[in-house]
Design a protein around this motif. Structure first.
Motif, PDB file in Angstrom:
ATOM      1  N   SER A 141       0.926  -1.221  -0.084  1.00  0.00           N
ATOM      2  CA  SER A 141       0.193  -0.222  -0.011  1.00  0.00           C
ATOM      3  C   SER A 141       0.996   1.100   0.262  1.00  0.00           C
ATOM      4  CB  SER A 141      -1.058  -0.324   0.596  1.00  0.00           C
ATOM      5  OG  SER A 141      -1.418   0.868   0.956  1.00  0.00           O
ATOM      6  N   GLN A 142       0.318   2.205  -0.535  1.00  0.00           N
ATOM      7  CA  GLN A 142       1.231   3.905  -0.601  1.00  0.00           C
ATOM      8  C   GLN A 142       0.346   4.515  -0.131  1.00  0.00           C
ATOM      9  OE1 GLN A 142       1.984   5.222  -4.286  1.00  0.00           O
ATOM     10  NE2 GLN A 142       2.192   2.961  -5.566  1.00  0.00           N
ATOM     11  N   ILE A 143      -0.908   4.263   1.313  1.00  0.00           N
ATOM     12  CA  ILE A 143      -1.341   5.279   2.045  1.00  0.00           C
ATOM     13  C   ILE A 143      -0.256   6.230   2.559  1.00  0.00           C
ATOM     14  CG2 ILE A 143      -3.003   4.758   3.950  1.00  0.00           C
ATOM     15  CD1 ILE A 143      -3.935   3.063   2.995  1.00  0.00           C
ATOM     16  N   ASP A 144       0.250   5.501   2.954  1.00  0.00           N
ATOM     17  CA  ASP A 144       1.770   6.756   3.525  1.00  0.00           C
ATOM     18  C   ASP A 144       2.389   7.831   3.086  1.00  0.00           C
ATOM     19  OD1 ASP A 144       1.237   4.730   6.259  1.00  0.00           O
ATOM     20  OD2 ASP A 144       2.490   3.922   6.259  1.00  0.00           O
ATOM     21  N   LEU A 145       2.164   7.027   2.001  1.00  0.00           N
ATOM     22  CA  LEU A 145       3.401   7.691   1.252  1.00  0.00           C
ATOM     23  C   LEU A 145       2.250   8.770   0.949  1.00  0.00           C
ATOM     24  CD1 LEU A 145       5.443   8.620  -1.068  1.00  0.00           C
ATOM     25  CD2 LEU A 145       4.221   7.926  -2.184  1.00  0.00           C
ATOM     26  N   GLN A 167       0.557  13.092   2.912  1.00  0.00           N
ATOM     27  CA  GLN A 167       1.409  13.714   3.052  1.00  0.00           C
ATOM     28  C   GLN A 167       0.804  15.139   1.986  1.00  0.00           C
ATOM     29  OE1 GLN A 167       5.150  14.613   1.356  1.00  0.00           O
ATOM     30  NE2 GLN A 167       4.485  11.945   1.080  1.00  0.00           N
ATOM     31  N   TRP A 168      -0.625  15.016   1.228  1.00  0.00           N
ATOM     32  CA  TRP A 168      -0.811  15.599   0.159  1.00  0.00           C
ATOM     33  C   TRP A 168      -2.239  15.126   0.445  1.00  0.00           C
ATOM     34  CZ3 TRP A 168       2.408  12.322  -2.262  1.00  0.00           C
ATOM     35  CH2 TRP A 168       4.183  12.867  -2.650  1.00  0.00           C
ATOM     36  N   GLU A 216       2.439  10.779 -10.022  1.00  0.00           N
ATOM     37  CA  GLU A 216       4.013  10.211 -10.194  1.00  0.00           C
ATOM     38  C   GLU A 216       4.410   9.900  -8.841  1.00  0.00           C
ATOM     39  OE1 GLU A 216       2.393  13.765 -10.742  1.00  0.00           O
ATOM     40  OE2 GLU A 216       2.124  14.309 -13.117  1.00  0.00           O
ATOM     41  N   ALA A 217       4.302   9.952  -8.382  1.00  0.00           N
ATOM     42  CA  ALA A 217       4.699   9.491  -7.126  1.00  0.00           C
ATOM     43  C   ALA A 217       4.365   8.101  -6.815  1.00  0.00           C
ATOM     44  CB  ALA A 217       3.966  10.627  -5.793  1.00  0.00           C
ATOM     45  N   ALA A 218       3.456   7.925  -7.536  1.00  0.00           N
ATOM     46  CA  ALA A 218       2.556   6.559  -7.146  1.00  0.00           C
ATOM     47  C   ALA A 218       2.684   5.433  -8.422  1.00  0.00           C
ATOM     48  CB  ALA A 218       0.748   5.972  -7.667  1.00  0.00           C
ATOM     49  N   ALA A 219       3.399   6.075  -9.361  1.00  0.00           N
ATOM     50  CA  ALA A 219       4.812   5.783 -10.664  1.00  0.00           C
ATOM     51  C   ALA A 219       5.338   5.346 -10.000  1.00  0.00           C
ATOM     52  CB  ALA A 219       4.520   6.096 -11.837  1.00  0.00           C
ATOM     53  N   ARG A 220       6.017   6.036  -9.182  1.00  0.00           N
ATOM     54  CA  ARG A 220       7.821   6.100  -8.713  1.00  0.00           C
ATOM     55  C   ARG A 220       7.333   4.692  -7.915  1.00  0.00           C
ATOM     56  NH1 ARG A 220       8.207  11.714  -9.058  1.00  0.00           N
ATOM     57  NH2 ARG A 220       7.562  12.096  -7.632  1.00  0.00           N
ATOM     58  N   PRO A 255      -6.943   7.398   3.882  1.00  0.00           N
ATOM     59  CA  PRO A 255      -7.783   7.658   3.484  1.00  0.00           C
ATOM     60  C   PRO A 255      -9.226   7.795   3.563  1.00  0.00           C
ATOM     61  CG  PRO A 255      -7.242   5.329   3.314  1.00  0.00           C
ATOM     62  CD  PRO A 255      -5.904   6.555   3.834  1.00  0.00           C
ATOM     63  N   GLY A 256     -10.040   8.771   2.927  1.00  0.00           N
ATOM     64  CA  GLY A 256     -11.724   9.156   3.728  1.00  0.00           C
ATOM     65  C   GLY A 256     -12.815   8.074   3.604  1.00  0.00           C
ATOM     66  N   GLY A 257     -12.943   7.390   3.492  1.00  0.00           N
ATOM     67  CA  GLY A 257     -13.028   6.112   3.805  1.00  0.00           C
ATOM     68  C   GLY A 257     -13.498   5.279   4.993  1.00  0.00           C
ATOM     69  N   ARG A 258     -12.383   5.063   5.073  1.00  0.00           N
ATOM     70  CA  ARG A 258     -11.873   4.575   6.614  1.00  0.00           C
ATOM     71  C   ARG A 258     -12.294   5.404   7.714  1.00  0.00           C
ATOM     72  NH1 ARG A 258      -5.693   2.495   7.085  1.00  0.00           N
ATOM     73  NH2 ARG A 258      -6.392   0.912   5.035  1.00  0.00           N
ATOM     74  N   ALA A 259     -10.921   6.225   7.935  1.00  0.00           N
ATOM     75  CA  ALA A 259     -11.860   7.793   8.714  1.00  0.00           C
ATOM     76  C   ALA A 259     -12.719   7.455   9.439  1.00  0.00           C
ATOM     77  CB  ALA A 259     -11.314   9.242   8.406  1.00  0.00           C
ATOM     78  N   ILE A 260     -12.912   7.811   7.590  1.00  0.00           N
ATOM     79  CA  ILE A 260     -15.235   8.271   8.248  1.00  0.00           C
ATOM     80  C   ILE A 260     -16.114   7.411   8.949  1.00  0.00           C
ATOM     81  CG2 ILE A 260     -17.840   8.555   6.922  1.00  0.00           C
ATOM     82  CD1 ILE A 260     -16.345  10.762   7.137  1.00  0.00           C
TER      83      ILE A 260
END
Length: 346
Positions: free
Chosen positions: A48-52, A55-56, A62-66, A195-200
């Motif tokens: 998962s890239q959740i932690d990455l 911050q945004w 672009e960050a996801a692809a890298r 992510p919003g779904g989990r937080a809600i």
């Protein structure tokens, strides 16, 4: 003469391709590899890239692809290890090639082509949504056809008439935003993060779902959805209430608005269409309230309810392998001109 694949039951279709398939999924912000044999998931690894992206407050393409580039080989290694197989045991490669973020898709597609070429294996591109549609096959071998499927995620909200594997008709869809977008936007406005779904869902546990009256979108006898008005209503609620706003109550009210309309439309469409079963798939299918509400409402309506475990609701490669299994059994193959597409009809 053997019957055509779409005349067989779901389990029979998947058993026709009896050899291990290595599947890859990199359509958005999760790098996944899985090994599927028939309808059996031998392994399913997700990085998962959740932690990455926290911050945004959302996915940066672009960050996801890298991040996919860094994770793709390790997840393939782990998927083979978990399945207790070697690359020499794999008999086909499946990969998500549509729809999604093109840069992200290209990483998985490049890896899949390299593996297929080096091992002289067949390769098959899979539609991401068809993967979700096939995910319930991992938990049942007697899913009736036709059945109705509710796909609900951050980018999609559709009701799909599944006539047979590979034969789909959209009978309802969002006219603007997806249900998952409403969760993400609401979470940002309430300061709950990503992510919003989990937080809600977590904030709603201690909230009063009737505290704030929020709109349900379209009215009348329709199978379509609308969530843009709900997003605007949450914005106004936050602005008007200010410091008086109860975050748990607001989260519970938002969740109730989404869950109630999804449940009402899906079960009614299933009943009106004469469907004996309703499946729930996609990232928002991990929402506990939605799963419980649909299960109880379907039970009262005499409609069978099927949803995969939560780890097969969010993006994963196992569902891609399941979708590829019946297509490979039909003799479908792609060549190395296979490309990635940001948009594609189901």
């Amino acid at each position: 003469m053997a019957p055509r694949p779409n005349q067989l039951g779901a389990a029979a279709i998947l058993r026709l391709f009896e050899h291990p398939i290595l599947a890859l999924e990199t359509s958005c912000d999760e790098t996944s590899a899985a090994v599927v044999q028939g309808r059996q998931v031998l392994s399913n690894i997700v990085a998962s890239q959740i932690d990455l992206h926290q911050q945004w407050g959302g996915v940066v393409p672009e960050a996801a692809a890298r991040a996919h580039v860094e994770a793709i080989l390790p997840v393939i290694h782990d998927a083979l290890a978990q399945a207790e197989l070697n690359l020499e045991d794999i008999r086909a490669i499946a990969v998500t090639n549509r729809p999604g973020l093109v840069g992200a898709l290209s990483v998985g597609l490049t890896a899949a082509k390299a593996l297929a070429f080096s091992r002289s294996l067949p390769i098959l591109g899979v539609h991401h949504l068809e993967g979700h549609l096939c995910s319930p096959l991992a938990v049942t071998d007697d899913l009736p056809f036709p059945h109705l499927c509710l796909i609900v995620s951050g980018g999609h909200t559709e009701l799909v008439d599944v006539r047979a594997l590979g034969e789909y008709r959209i009978v309802g869809e969002t006219r603007d935003d997806a249900a998952g977008e409403a969760f993400d936007k609401g979470a940002r406005l309430m300061g709950l993060g990503y992510p919003g779904g989990r937080a809600i869902q977590e904030a709603a546990l201690s909230g009063d779902r009737k505290r704030y009256a929020l709109p349900r979108g379209l009215k009348g006898d329709t199978n379509d959805f609308s969530f843009s008005g709900l997003k605007t209503a949450v914005l106004r609620l936050v602005e008007q209430e200010g410091e008086r706003l109860s975050i748990p109550d607001a989260a519970a009210s938002l969740q109730e608005a989404v869950v109630s309309v999804l449940t009402e439309r899906a079960v009614r469409a299933a009943a009106d269409g004469g469907h004996r079963a309703l499946t729930l798939v996609g990232g928002v299918a991990a929402n506990r309230s939605l799963r419980e509400r649909l299960a109880s409402t379907c039970d009262r309506a005499g409609i069978r309810f099927v949803t995969p475990p939560i780890d097969l609701c969010t993006d994963n490669a196992a569902m891609i392998g399941l979708a590829a299994s019946f297509r490979l059994a039909r003799g479908e193959r792609d060549d190395f001109s296979l490309d990635a597409f940001p948009n594609a009809d189901l």
